[in-house]
Design an enzyme around this catalytic site. Structure first.
Site, mmCIF file in Angstrom:
data_model
loop_
_atom_site.group_PDB
_atom_site.id
_atom_site.type_symbol
_atom_site.label_atom_id
_atom_site.label_comp_id
_atom_site.label_asym_id
_atom_site.label_seq_id
_atom_site.Cartn_x
_atom_site.Cartn_y
_atom_site.Cartn_z
ATOM 1 N N ARG A 51 1.777 -10.022 3.228
ATOM 2 C CA ARG A 51 1.024 -10.571 4.359
ATOM 3 C C ARG A 51 0.106 -9.558 5.031
ATOM 4 N NH1 ARG A 51 5.063 -13.419 3.327
ATOM 5 N NH2 ARG A 51 5.986 -11.382 3.003
ATOM 6 N N THR A 52 0.643 -8.410 5.375
ATOM 7 C CA THR A 52 -0.139 -7.491 6.214
ATOM 8 C C THR A 52 -1.380 -7.007 5.471
ATOM 9 O OG1 THR A 52 1.954 -6.824 7.183
ATOM 10 C CG2 THR A 52 0.038 -5.481 7.707
ATOM 11 N N LYS A 80 0.328 13.185 -6.713
ATOM 12 C CA LYS A 80 0.130 14.591 -7.139
ATOM 13 C C LYS A 80 0.491 15.558 -6.022
ATOM 14 C CE LYS A 80 -3.998 12.933 -9.447
ATOM 15 N NZ LYS A 80 -5.464 12.936 -9.248
ATOM 16 N N ARG A 101 -0.049 1.553 5.973
ATOM 17 C CA ARG A 101 1.415 1.351 6.022
ATOM 18 C C ARG A 101 2.073 2.516 5.295
ATOM 19 N NH1 ARG A 101 4.735 -4.086 4.686
ATOM 20 N NH2 ARG A 101 3.904 -4.557 6.747
ATOM 21 N N HIS A 129 5.200 -1.961 14.189
ATOM 22 C CA HIS A 129 4.356 -2.821 13.356
ATOM 23 C C HIS A 129 3.488 -3.615 14.342
ATOM 24 C CE1 HIS A 129 2.900 -5.245 10.220
ATOM 25 N NE2 HIS A 129 4.014 -5.754 9.724
HETATM 26 N N1 CP Z 1 5.441 -9.400 7.991
HETATM 27 C C1 CP Z 1 5.093 -8.451 7.127
HETATM 28 O O1 CP Z 1 4.854 -7.297 7.493
HETATM 29 O O2 CP Z 1 5.017 -8.865 5.824
HETATM 30 P P1 CP Z 1 4.624 -7.950 4.607
HETATM 31 O O3 CP Z 1 5.679 -6.884 4.467
HETATM 32 O O4 CP Z 1 4.546 -8.861 3.429
HETATM 33 O O5 CP Z 1 3.292 -7.311 4.927
#
Ligand code: CP
Length: 302
Positions: A51-52, A80, A101, A129
């Site tokens: 999703r993100t 590396k 991320r 998040h």
């Molecule tokens: N909600 C969420 O962060 O989903 P993903 O890990 O799929 O990005």
């Protein structure tokens, strides 16, 4: 230059502005489809995501911009031994904004010290998040028409669930009540409880979902996060602590709003998906719109 690392980086006034802009984008999509023409988003995902990452990429493409990046650190020079500062100094020479991320807490913050462009934290370990929090808040506002005077139940892995921590921190500023539903081992960390005490927010901790489900305006279900456990036996013992099914929903209010940051494993039965109270796939869609609003504000193009 602004970055978004912690949900608290955004003031309540800025949050309202972002929510308003996201709603405007939802209503008038065609007015926004060229506003980022010539801009490039970099997506640096050192940890898996559906999703993100894809909602960030869809957001930039729907704004008329372009996207480059990686979805697996194994195909980048991190494999590396390249450091985060060197990677960020490089990528921020190519793009206008970065969504990152990383499994290590603090990695996006470190990146922000070296970047020539805004950094958005797309999840750092068990820490923050913030764009999921924005997604959750937009969904609550759209579904309930308000952000205050709600009884919000958060259920499942409240220890490792970074989305839960961020959501509590944000929603406690609006005068809501919280019911924290978890097994003893997965209770909310002490520092989040201190936040609730400091903001005079009403909260209670319980183990049974059935005992409290009838009191809730919002039920925020979470996955038990296998990847954060040190011990597989503990994960197996706790993973099915809560399973929301049709039977339990009979006890809930007709206007309950069920949210989940997804991915789900077993904690919401598939039979619940057709219930009008299941809002988690709408939540997914709103995530793209709030990220469109965020990109626009951080780039300062509108
Ligand atoms: N909600 C969420 O962060 O989903 P993903 O890990 O799929 O990005």
């Amino acid at each position: 230059m602004r970055h978004l690392i912690d949900p608290m980086d955004i003031s309540m006034t800025e949050l309202k502005d972002l929510l308003d802009l996201a709603e405007e984008i939802i209503k008038k999509k065609e007015d926004f489809n060229q506003v980022c023409k010539g801009k490039i988003l970099g997506t640096l995902f050192y940890e898996p995501s559906t999703r993100t990452r894809l909602s960030f990429e869809a957001a930039m493409l729907r704004l008329g911009g372009s996207v480059i990046g990686f979805s697996d650190a194994g195909v980048s020079s991190a494999i590396k031994g390249e450091s985060i500062p060197d990677t960020i100094r490089t990528v921020s020479s190519y793009v206008d904004i970065i969504a990152m991320r990383h499994p290590k807490e603090g990695a996006p913050k470190l990146a922000s010290y070296y970047s020539f462009v805004p950094i958005i934290n797309a999840g750092d370990g068990g820490h923050y998040h913030p764009t999921q929090t924005l997604t959750d808040i937009l969904t609550i506002r759209l579904k309930k028409g308000q952000l205050s005077n709600l009884t919000i139940g958060l259920c499942g892995d409240l220890k490792f669930g970074r989305t839960v921590h961020s959501l509590i921190k944000s929603m406690s500023s609006y005068g809501n009540k919280f019911i924290l539903i978890s097994p003893q081992e997965l209770q909310i960390p002490q520092y989040i409880k201190m936040e609730l005490f400091n903001k005079n927010s009403s909260f209670m901790e319980v183990e049974s979902l059935e005992d409290v489900i009838d009191k809730l305006d919002i039920l925020y279900m979470t996955r038990v996060q296998r990847e954060r456990f040190f011990n597989e036996e503990d994960y197996i013992r706790l993973k099915d602590s809560y399973i929301l099914d049709k039977e339990k929903l009979k006890l809930a209010r007709k206007d309950l709003c069920i949210l989940h940051p997804l991915p789900r494993v077993n904690e919401i039965s598939y039979e619940v998906d057709d219930d009008p109270r299941a809002c988690y796939f709408e939540q997914v869609k709103y995530g793209m719109y709030i990220r469109m609003a965020l990109i626009l504000r951080l780039l300062g193009v509108m």
